[in-house]
Scaffold this motif. Sequence first.
Motif, PDB file in Angstrom:
ATOM      1  N   ARG A 404       0.876  -1.160   0.000  1.00 12.80           N
ATOM      2  CA  ARG A 404       0.000   0.000   0.000  1.00 12.80           C
ATOM      3  C   ARG A 404       0.919   1.217   0.000  1.00 12.80           C
ATOM      4  O   ARG A 404       1.615   1.472   0.998  1.00 12.80           O
ATOM      5  CB  ARG A 404      -0.915   0.003   1.222  1.00 12.80           C
ATOM      6  N   ALA A 412      -0.070   8.293   4.822  1.00  8.37           N
ATOM      7  CA  ALA A 412      -0.132   6.940   5.379  1.00  8.37           C
ATOM      8  C   ALA A 412      -0.855   6.946   6.724  1.00  8.37           C
ATOM      9  O   ALA A 412      -1.706   6.074   6.994  1.00  8.37           O
ATOM     10  CB  ALA A 412       1.282   6.372   5.535  1.00  8.37           C
ATOM     11  N   ILE A 416      -4.231   4.817   7.761  1.00  8.20           N
ATOM     12  CA  ILE A 416      -4.264   3.860   8.874  1.00  8.20           C
ATOM     13  C   ILE A 416      -5.372   4.221   9.847  1.00  8.20           C
ATOM     14  O   ILE A 416      -6.204   3.380  10.234  1.00  8.20           O
ATOM     15  CB  ILE A 416      -2.894   3.806   9.583  1.00  8.20           C
ATOM     16  N   ILE A 421      -6.302   0.506   6.018  1.00  2.00           N
ATOM     17  CA  ILE A 421      -5.261  -0.522   5.993  1.00  2.00           C
ATOM     18  C   ILE A 421      -5.797  -1.782   6.653  1.00  2.00           C
ATOM     19  O   ILE A 421      -6.348  -1.742   7.763  1.00  2.00           O
ATOM     20  CB  ILE A 421      -3.994  -0.021   6.715  1.00  2.00           C
ATOM     21  N   GLN A 422      -5.625  -2.913   5.942  1.00  2.00           N
ATOM     22  CA  GLN A 422      -6.201  -4.176   6.377  1.00  2.00           C
ATOM     23  C   GLN A 422      -5.105  -5.196   6.721  1.00  2.00           C
ATOM     24  O   GLN A 422      -3.969  -5.065   6.275  1.00  2.00           O
ATOM     25  CB  GLN A 422      -7.094  -4.742   5.265  1.00  2.00           C
ATOM     26  N   ASP A 425      -1.577  -6.177   4.758  1.00  2.00           N
ATOM     27  CA  ASP A 425      -1.002  -5.064   3.996  1.00  2.00           C
ATOM     28  C   ASP A 425       0.426  -4.766   4.456  1.00  2.00           C
ATOM     29  O   ASP A 425       0.787  -4.984   5.624  1.00  2.00           O
ATOM     30  CB  ASP A 425      -1.846  -3.795   4.168  1.00  2.00           C
ATOM     31  N   VAL A 427       2.501  -1.367   4.431  1.00  2.00           N
ATOM     32  CA  VAL A 427       2.457   0.068   4.177  1.00  2.00           C
ATOM     33  C   VAL A 427       3.850   0.527   3.724  1.00  2.00           C
ATOM     34  O   VAL A 427       4.843   0.288   4.409  1.00  2.00           O
ATOM     35  CB  VAL A 427       2.036   0.832   5.442  1.00  2.00           C
ATOM     36  N   ILE A 450      -0.806   1.713  14.098  1.00  2.00           N
ATOM     37  CA  ILE A 450      -0.903   0.285  13.770  1.00  2.00           C
ATOM     38  C   ILE A 450      -1.007  -0.548  15.043  1.00  2.00           C
ATOM     39  O   ILE A 450      -1.847  -1.452  15.161  1.00  2.00           O
ATOM     40  CB  ILE A 450       0.309  -0.148  12.912  1.00  2.00           C
ATOM     41  N   VAL A 459       0.209  -6.212  10.069  1.00  2.00           N
ATOM     42  CA  VAL A 459       0.586  -5.167   9.118  1.00  2.00           C
ATOM     43  C   VAL A 459       2.036  -4.772   9.328  1.00  2.00           C
ATOM     44  O   VAL A 459       2.473  -4.562  10.467  1.00  2.00           O
ATOM     45  CB  VAL A 459      -0.328  -3.925   9.273  1.00  2.00           C
ATOM     46  N   LEU A 461       5.308  -2.061   8.012  1.00  2.00           N
ATOM     47  CA  LEU A 461       5.520  -0.723   7.455  1.00  2.00           C
ATOM     48  C   LEU A 461       6.973  -0.620   7.004  1.00  2.00           C
ATOM     49  O   LEU A 461       7.888  -0.973   7.753  1.00  2.00           O
ATOM     50  CB  LEU A 461       5.187   0.354   8.492  1.00  2.00           C
ATOM     51  N   GLU A 494       1.198   0.141  -6.077  1.00  2.00           N
ATOM     52  CA  GLU A 494       0.090  -0.375  -5.273  1.00  2.00           C
ATOM     53  C   GLU A 494      -0.250  -1.810  -5.689  1.00  2.00           C
ATOM     54  O   GLU A 494      -0.399  -2.105  -6.875  1.00  2.00           O
ATOM     55  CB  GLU A 494      -1.131   0.529  -5.467  1.00  2.00           C
TER      56      GLU A 494
END
Length: 553
Positions: A404, A412, A416, A421-422, A425, A427, A450, A459, A461, A494
Amino acid sequence: MRSDLMKKGPEKAPHRSLFKAMGYTREEIERPLIGIVNSFNEIIPGHIHLDKITQAVKAGVRMAGGTPIEFSTIGICDGIAMNHDGMRYSLASRELIADSVEVMAMAHPFDGLVFIPNCDKIIPGMIMAAFRLNLPCIVVSGGPMLAGRVGQRPVDLISVFEGVGALKAGIIGEQDLEELEDYACPGCGSCAGMFTANSMNCLSEALGLALPGNGTIPAVSAARYRLAKTAGMRIMDLVRHSIRPRDMITMASFENAIAVDMALGCSTNTVLHVPAIAHEAGFTLDLDLFNTISAKTPHLCSLRPGGPHFLEDLNAAGGVQGVMKELAKIGAIHLDAQTVTGFSVGKNLESVKQVDHNVIRPVDNPYHAQGGIAILYGNLAPQGAVVKQSAVAPEMLQRTGRARVFESEQDAANAILSGAIQPGDVVVIRYEGPKGGPGMQEMLTPTAAIIGMNLGKDVALITDGRFSGGTQGAAIGHVSPEAAAGGPIALVEEGDRIAIDIPAKKLELLVDEATLKARRAAWRPMPPRIQHGYLARYAKMVTSGATGAILSH
C-alpha cells in the motif's frame, strides 16, 4: 594550556579585559578554562532541568581547580516535533549542533569540554563534535524520566501515541486518552523507555565517553547530581593529563557500544548515529558490522517499547555496567577498551557486584539469541534497511504482503487511522529519506496507530524514513538507496507483493526484473518539498541513511 591562546601575555590584555567585564577574576582566568556545553531549554522535558545539572557540573569543575564557562546549543523535542513539518528538522539539527559546538570551541580555545545533552539528536551531535575537536571531554546526560502510572499500570509517552490509535479503533474512550495524556510523562527527563535518547545515553557510557550510570540514573535522583559533580571533577584530570577522545576510543570501543546496543534492544536510530560518530572519530563503520555483532550478542533486556521494563528498572538492576558485565562472560565485550574514568572497561566492571536477572537476563537465558537490531538486504534495499527485530511480533518475522504505497507519512497515517489498511497489507512510505523528506522524518504516528488499532501482528511498514525509538512492530526503515535518489523503493506500485524475512535478513520486492526496468525508465523524481532555507541546503549535502546521513563536503 590551550586557553593561553586567549589569555596569556601582554598582547592578550584586551582579551583578559573582556573576561573581567563578565566578572571573572585573575585567579579564575589563570585556571584551566572548561567549556560547559549546555542544551537546556524550555521546550524539551528531557532538558528542562539541565540548568541544575549544569550547576552541579560547574561545582565539580571548581572543586577540582578549573573555571567553568557555559554556552548553549539548540535542541528539538522529537515528540513535540512529531507528525508535522517540524520533524523534518530533527535529524538535520544533529549537524547544526555539532557545527555550533565546533564554532564555539574553536573561536574560544577552551582547555576541555563537558557536554550536557539528554535527548535524541543533541547527544550524537555533541559526541560528533567531541571527536571532531578532539579536546579532553566528558559527556554527562540529564537522565531518564520515570514511568508514569494510570492506576497500577506503568505508562510512558508511547502509551499516549498508541492511545490515539486505540481511540480511533474504538478500543478506548476520550476520557481514557486524556488520562493517559495527564499521567504518562510525570516530570523531567528523557522519555522513560529504551527510545533514542536513552539508547544514545547508554551507548555514550558503553563507548567510554561518559561515567558509569550516565545512561540509566533517573533524572530526578540525587545520584544524577552527584554524577554531574563527579564529571565536572573528572574533566580536570583529563585536561591535566591531556587525554582526548581519539586517544581513548578505538574500534573496539565502538564494537562494545554496538554489543550493548544489541543486548538492550536500542532504537534503530543508533544505526544512523553510531556510524556518524565513528566517521568523526576517523573510522568507517559498515552496516554489516551490526549484523555481525548481533549474531553473537544475545538480547538480554526487554525494555519499552518492546517489553515491560523501563529505564528506572534497568538502573536498579545494574544499568549499562551490569549489561556489559553479563556480556563479558561470553567474550562479547573488549575489556581493555579505555574510558573517561581513567580505567579500562574491565577495571570498571570489577565494581559491579550484583545484577538483577529479572531485568538483565543471564547470557545463557536471553530473550533472543541474537541482538535487538537487524540489517535487511534485497532488491528493495540494496544498501540495507533497519528493523528492531526484538520488538517484532513472531507472526511478522516472515511475511509476504500487499504493498500500500504512500508518498508521505501524513497520507499513510490518515489511511491507517481511517481504517483503510487491512491485515496482510505492507504500508510503504517513501520520499521521506534524508534527501527526499528532507530530513528523514520519524514515523511514530503511523506505527503507533498500527499498534493501537491491534494490527501489529498483521501489518508491516516499510520506509526510506526512520522510526522513533518508541516504535514497535514490523517497522522497517532507512531503506537505502532512498526514493529521492532513485532507489528501488521508488518503483513499488500499489498491490505489489513484498516479502519480509527478518531471520534471513531479506527484504524483497516480488516483481520481475523486466517490469522493474520498465518502471525505472519511466521514473521521474519528485520535486524537492522544500526549496529554501536550511533544509534545502541540507538536502543537497546529506548522504544516504546507510552511511549515517552525514553531510558530504
